[in-house]
Design a protein around this motif. Sequence first.
Motif, short mmCIF file in Angstrom:
data_model
loop_
_atom_site.label_atom_id
_atom_site.label_comp_id
_atom_site.label_asym_id
_atom_site.label_seq_id
_atom_site.Cartn_x
_atom_site.Cartn_y
_atom_site.Cartn_z
N TRP A 2 1.00 -1.22 0.14
CA TRP A 2 -0.13 0.04 -0.05
C TRP A 2 0.92 1.26 -0.02
O TRP A 2 1.91 1.40 0.45
CB TRP A 2 -0.83 0.01 1.39
CG TRP A 2 -1.73 -1.02 1.38
CD1 TRP A 2 -1.66 -2.48 1.74
CD2 TRP A 2 -3.28 -1.11 1.16
NE1 TRP A 2 -2.83 -3.20 1.73
CE2 TRP A 2 -3.88 -2.22 1.25
CE3 TRP A 2 -4.13 0.10 0.62
CZ2 TRP A 2 -5.14 -2.68 0.94
CZ3 TRP A 2 -5.32 -0.37 0.43
CH2 TRP A 2 -5.83 -1.52 0.61
N THR A 3 0.37 2.35 -0.54
CA THR A 3 0.91 3.47 -0.50
C THR A 3 -0.01 4.55 -0.11
O THR A 3 -1.33 4.54 0.03
CB THR A 3 1.75 3.87 -1.68
OG1 THR A 3 2.49 5.11 -1.69
CG2 THR A 3 0.75 4.14 -2.94
N ARG A 4 0.43 5.76 -0.01
CA ARG A 4 -0.43 6.83 0.42
C ARG A 4 -0.31 8.15 0.02
O ARG A 4 0.91 8.70 -0.25
CB ARG A 4 -0.36 6.92 2.27
CG ARG A 4 -1.11 7.80 3.04
CD ARG A 4 -0.95 7.64 4.26
NE ARG A 4 -1.13 6.27 4.89
CZ ARG A 4 -2.04 5.87 5.75
NH1 ARG A 4 -2.88 7.03 6.08
NH2 ARG A 4 -2.31 4.77 6.31
N TYR A 5 -1.26 8.72 -0.42
CA TYR A 5 -1.23 10.27 -1.07
C TYR A 5 -2.05 11.34 -0.21
O TYR A 5 -3.17 10.66 0.23
CB TYR A 5 -1.59 9.97 -2.42
CG TYR A 5 -0.68 9.34 -3.32
CD1 TYR A 5 0.62 9.97 -3.57
CD2 TYR A 5 -0.73 8.16 -3.60
CE1 TYR A 5 1.59 9.21 -4.14
CE2 TYR A 5 0.16 7.29 -4.31
CZ TYR A 5 1.27 7.99 -4.50
OH TYR A 5 2.26 7.39 -5.13
N HIS A 6 -1.89 12.49 -0.40
CA HIS A 6 -2.97 13.28 0.27
C HIS A 6 -3.29 14.13 -0.99
O HIS A 6 -2.67 14.88 -1.74
CB HIS A 6 -2.19 14.38 1.29
CG HIS A 6 -1.66 13.73 2.34
ND1 HIS A 6 -0.58 12.87 2.50
CD2 HIS A 6 -2.26 13.48 3.47
CE1 HIS A 6 -0.54 12.29 3.86
NE2 HIS A 6 -1.69 12.54 4.40
N ASN A 17 -6.93 12.05 2.85
CA ASN A 17 -5.76 10.79 3.04
C ASN A 17 -6.06 9.71 2.41
O ASN A 17 -6.86 8.84 2.80
CB ASN A 17 -5.67 10.86 4.61
CG ASN A 17 -4.34 10.13 4.88
OD1 ASN A 17 -3.81 9.20 4.15
ND2 ASN A 17 -3.98 10.40 5.95
N ARG A 19 -5.30 5.76 1.00
CA ARG A 19 -4.42 5.14 1.14
C ARG A 19 -4.83 3.82 0.03
O ARG A 19 -5.96 3.48 -0.02
CB ARG A 19 -4.69 4.22 2.68
CG ARG A 19 -3.66 3.05 2.77
CD ARG A 19 -3.98 2.62 4.38
NE ARG A 19 -3.15 1.50 4.62
CZ ARG A 19 -3.54 0.06 4.39
NH1 ARG A 19 -4.83 -0.11 4.55
NH2 ARG A 19 -2.46 -0.83 4.71
N ASP A 69 -1.06 10.57 9.03
CA ASP A 69 -2.36 10.57 9.36
C ASP A 69 -3.06 11.80 9.28
O ASP A 69 -4.19 11.96 9.82
CB ASP A 69 -2.76 10.01 10.82
CG ASP A 69 -1.86 10.95 11.95
OD1 ASP A 69 -1.17 11.86 11.52
OD2 ASP A 69 -2.07 10.62 13.23
N PHE A 74 -10.66 10.55 5.12
CA PHE A 74 -9.66 9.20 4.83
C PHE A 74 -10.26 8.19 3.87
O PHE A 74 -11.58 7.97 3.89
CB PHE A 74 -9.15 8.69 6.12
CG PHE A 74 -8.40 7.29 5.99
CD1 PHE A 74 -7.02 7.61 5.71
CD2 PHE A 74 -8.90 6.05 5.89
CE1 PHE A 74 -6.35 6.18 5.73
CE2 PHE A 74 -8.21 4.67 5.87
CZ PHE A 74 -7.02 4.88 5.66
N GLU A 76 -9.81 4.59 1.74
CA GLU A 76 -8.93 3.59 1.27
C GLU A 76 -9.39 2.85 0.16
O GLU A 76 -10.66 2.51 -0.22
CB GLU A 76 -8.92 2.53 2.40
CG GLU A 76 -7.77 1.43 2.54
CD GLU A 76 -8.02 0.60 3.84
OE1 GLU A 76 -7.07 0.35 4.51
OE2 GLU A 76 -9.14 0.10 3.86
N LEU A 98 -5.46 4.35 11.97
CA LEU A 98 -4.34 5.01 11.38
C LEU A 98 -3.27 5.09 12.25
O LEU A 98 -1.95 5.41 12.01
CB LEU A 98 -4.79 6.48 11.29
CG LEU A 98 -5.77 6.79 10.01
CD1 LEU A 98 -5.96 8.34 10.29
CD2 LEU A 98 -5.34 6.39 8.47
#
Length: 99
Positions: A2-6, A17, A19, A69, A74, A76, A98
């Motif tokens: 997994w990766t995360r971007y805003h 946020n 995910r 976080d 949020f 996903e 989170l």
Amino acid sequence: MWTRYHIQCNSCDKTTNLRIQIPERKELPVSYICLGCSSEIKATLTVNFTNFTWNFTVERGNLVKGDFDGGDYFYEYSDTLSTKKPASNTLYKQFGYLA
Ligand SMILES: [Zn+2]
């Protein structure tokens, strides 16, 4: 993996946020409705399987830097696993999601 971007909404400036699971295909389009103003946010995650790198392009919205976080909401996203709808970030923090 997994990766995360805003991603900041162009209309209401609220940040989601996101995910996201690295897909097992070259291109994963992502779209969701901003919880702040109901605008559509659109992005694409492209994967290069030769050297296993990926690139994230936001077509509608702004990619911004944010804390792990951070953000107002949020979300996903995965193309293979079932995920929940976008929700308030505070709610997820409350349940230790989170952490
Ligand atoms: Zn918005």
